[in-house]
Enzyme design. Structure first.
Site, PDB file in Angstrom:
ATOM      1  N   GLU A  44       0.739  -0.960  -0.064  1.00  0.00           N
ATOM      2  CA  GLU A  44      -0.013   0.173   0.027  1.00  0.00           C
ATOM      3  C   GLU A  44       0.920   1.276  -0.189  1.00  0.00           C
ATOM      4  O   GLU A  44       1.803   1.336   1.030  1.00  0.00           O
ATOM      5  CB  GLU A  44      -0.920  -0.011   1.206  1.00  0.00           C
ATOM      6  CG  GLU A  44      -1.645   0.984   1.194  1.00  0.00           C
ATOM      7  CD  GLU A  44      -2.872   1.447   2.425  1.00  0.00           C
ATOM      8  OE1 GLU A  44      -3.691   2.166   2.332  1.00  0.00           O
ATOM      9  OE2 GLU A  44      -2.693   0.701   3.321  1.00  0.00           O
ATOM     10  N   GLU A  69       4.856   4.673   3.671  1.00  0.00           N
ATOM     11  CA  GLU A  69       4.213   5.998   4.069  1.00  0.00           C
ATOM     12  C   GLU A  69       5.494   6.906   3.974  1.00  0.00           C
ATOM     13  O   GLU A  69       6.608   6.552   4.835  1.00  0.00           O
ATOM     14  CB  GLU A  69       3.896   5.926   5.571  1.00  0.00           C
ATOM     15  CG  GLU A  69       3.278   7.274   6.054  1.00  0.00           C
ATOM     16  CD  GLU A  69       2.147   8.049   5.271  1.00  0.00           C
ATOM     17  OE1 GLU A  69       1.283   7.477   4.741  1.00  0.00           O
ATOM     18  OE2 GLU A  69       2.767   9.347   5.059  1.00  0.00           O
ATOM     19  N   ASP A  97       9.734   6.972   0.008  1.00  0.00           N
ATOM     20  CA  ASP A  97       9.310   7.896  -0.849  1.00  0.00           C
ATOM     21  C   ASP A  97       8.688   7.149  -1.949  1.00  0.00           C
ATOM     22  O   ASP A  97       9.627   6.257  -2.908  1.00  0.00           O
ATOM     23  CB  ASP A  97      10.137   9.100  -1.344  1.00  0.00           C
ATOM     24  CG  ASP A  97       9.455   9.929  -2.193  1.00  0.00           C
ATOM     25  OD1 ASP A  97       8.595   9.624  -2.968  1.00  0.00           O
ATOM     26  OD2 ASP A  97       9.909  11.180  -2.227  1.00  0.00           O
ATOM     27  N   ASP A 119      -3.617  11.919  -1.820  1.00  0.00           N
ATOM     28  CA  ASP A 119      -3.481  13.555  -1.756  1.00  0.00           C
ATOM     29  C   ASP A 119      -4.010  13.805  -3.321  1.00  0.00           C
ATOM     30  O   ASP A 119      -3.422  13.322  -4.313  1.00  0.00           O
ATOM     31  CB  ASP A 119      -2.249  13.968  -1.590  1.00  0.00           C
ATOM     32  CG  ASP A 119      -2.254  15.604  -1.479  1.00  0.00           C
ATOM     33  OD1 ASP A 119      -2.981  16.101  -2.086  1.00  0.00           O
ATOM     34  OD2 ASP A 119      -1.334  16.072  -0.717  1.00  0.00           O
ATOM     35  N   ASP A 155     -12.489   9.199  -2.217  1.00  0.00           N
ATOM     36  CA  ASP A 155     -13.779  10.016  -2.482  1.00  0.00           C
ATOM     37  C   ASP A 155     -13.673  11.313  -3.139  1.00  0.00           C
ATOM     38  O   ASP A 155     -14.543  11.952  -3.216  1.00  0.00           O
ATOM     39  CB  ASP A 155     -13.939  10.429  -1.036  1.00  0.00           C
ATOM     40  CG  ASP A 155     -13.294  11.065  -0.401  1.00  0.00           C
ATOM     41  OD1 ASP A 155     -12.077  11.461  -0.650  1.00  0.00           O
ATOM     42  OD2 ASP A 155     -13.534  11.913   0.919  1.00  0.00           O
ATOM     43  N   THR A 193     -10.370   2.189   5.384  1.00  0.00           N
ATOM     44  CA  THR A 193      -9.143   3.071   5.786  1.00  0.00           C
ATOM     45  C   THR A 193      -9.709   3.765   6.949  1.00  0.00           C
ATOM     46  O   THR A 193     -10.982   4.116   7.052  1.00  0.00           O
ATOM     47  CB  THR A 193      -8.421   4.134   4.828  1.00  0.00           C
ATOM     48  OG1 THR A 193      -9.498   4.892   4.604  1.00  0.00           O
ATOM     49  CG2 THR A 193      -8.198   3.416   3.543  1.00  0.00           C
ATOM     50  N   TYR A 195      -9.595   7.082   6.942  1.00  0.00           N
ATOM     51  CA  TYR A 195     -10.190   8.374   6.606  1.00  0.00           C
ATOM     52  C   TYR A 195     -11.707   7.937   5.925  1.00  0.00           C
ATOM     53  O   TYR A 195     -12.538   8.765   5.949  1.00  0.00           O
ATOM     54  CB  TYR A 195      -9.298   8.727   5.714  1.00  0.00           C
ATOM     55  CG  TYR A 195      -9.737   9.929   4.555  1.00  0.00           C
ATOM     56  CD1 TYR A 195      -9.365  11.131   4.918  1.00  0.00           C
ATOM     57  CD2 TYR A 195     -10.561   9.736   3.603  1.00  0.00           C
ATOM     58  CE1 TYR A 195      -9.889  12.205   4.042  1.00  0.00           C
ATOM     59  CE2 TYR A 195     -11.084  10.838   2.705  1.00  0.00           C
ATOM     60  CZ  TYR A 195     -10.578  11.996   3.047  1.00  0.00           C
ATOM     61  OH  TYR A 195     -11.146  12.790   2.145  1.00  0.00           O
TER      62      TYR A 195
END
Lengths: 212, 212
Positions: A44, A69, A97, A119, A155, A193, A195
């Site tokens: 992920e 991450e 990264d 993002d 979303d 998630t 979020y």
């Protein structure tokens, strides 16, 4: 995602080197040795606080999961959260990264890649930074095996529209799409998630599965 | 769309042969002669009551528009509605079945094809009947010119999801997508269908533009 800077983040990562792989470059081409099995490796990119990758590792013990991450403070928060649940032998996390992915994975080493609520970088001059840009699709291709798929949830309508057009132009094949995942049949196996749990009440969750 | 059967439908079509082309097969390969100019030809398959094709013919006088509808009663209702507005030299309508499109257009004769709020045929055993099925994409290809695009609008989520995956597999290129047309920048030039005006308040209108 970003979080307020945590000055102890790097210490937290170092103290948890059973879960956090501190020098991921050293495992390039031999991640299966680290997991000590031949199971496929799913990653992920942008794991945030890690609910998704932890939930997957729990649900699919025959798959090895690596959460990636870039922000130390975010990964430290994920580590603290994951530590409250039972340790899983098939889960590792990395501070790294995504644009340098080929430094830590060999060609064909990854069998599936997840992108969740990345993002949106809404300004067009930042389009290259979107994790579904052609630039990133080039990078993923260098580490995914031939049959690998990318599963993408968001979303953000504009990011999803951009991504569908970008996938088509690349060209990648769209294997599956949902324009309202939480009201789709596929939702039965959906792992949310952190979020997603918060924001899905405000509008639809979009999902696409693509293949090179 | 369907309507209650109108026993006078065929008479209405015959009486309006300035607007209705009664023997479209005869114009195959020479529609430009009928319009008496060299302008491109855009067609709408499943024109319903015709608000969309009439609105387009009015907005774009340098394009020739042909609306196609298989149900005589629907086309008769469209004709009666169109007759209440000024006649347009660049508009014709046809009662015809889209599966036989190549009988009325030559290869390359059509420059753009519109599909609006087509019947979703929700059962998978009826998938072939959907106007975005591979079977129909084969048919359109026989009449569209090389650079032609297909513009598709619907409010039916499952039909739109099916169509995106079908376009990708065909493969066709996705040039544009909106998952909420009425809240997109593109809506400034959107011409609504009669169905769209009624039903857009219940959920998003999806739009895709694709090319072979």
């Amino acid at each position: 995602m970003r979080l307020r800077n945590n000055p102890n983040a790097m210490d937290i990562l170092k103290e948890n080197n059973n879960l956090v792989v501190l020098e991921p470059e050293k495992h390039r081409g031999k991640w299966k040795e680290l997991f000590n099995n031949d199971n496929p490796i799913f990653i992920e990119v942008g794991m945030g606080k890690g609910d998704f990758v932890y939930g997957n590792a729990q649900a699919y013990p025959d798959v090895n999961f690596i959460g990636i991450e870039r922000y130390p403070s975010v990964l430290a928060a994920a580590v603290n959260k994951i530590n409250k649940s039972p340790a899983l032998p098939n889960l590792r996390v990395i501070k790294f990264d995504a644009s340098l992915l080929e430094e830590i994975f060999a060609y064909g080493e990854v069998a599936k890649l997840f992108l969740n609520f990345s993002d949106p970088w809404p300004k067009s001059r930042h389009a290259k930074r979107r994790l579904t840009s052609p630039q990133f699709l080039d990078i993923y291709k260098k580490v995914l095996d031939n049959d690998a798929i990318i599963e993408f949830k968001t979303d953000n309508r504009l990011l999803f529209e951009y991504s569908l057009v970008t996938f088509s132009a690349y060209p990648m094949h769209l294997e599956y799409v949902s324009l309202d995942l939480h009201n789709s049949k596929e939702n039965e196996t959906n792992i949310q998630t952190e979020y997603e749990r918060k924001f899905s009440k405000f509008g639809p969750i979009y999902k696409a599965i693509v293949r090179y």
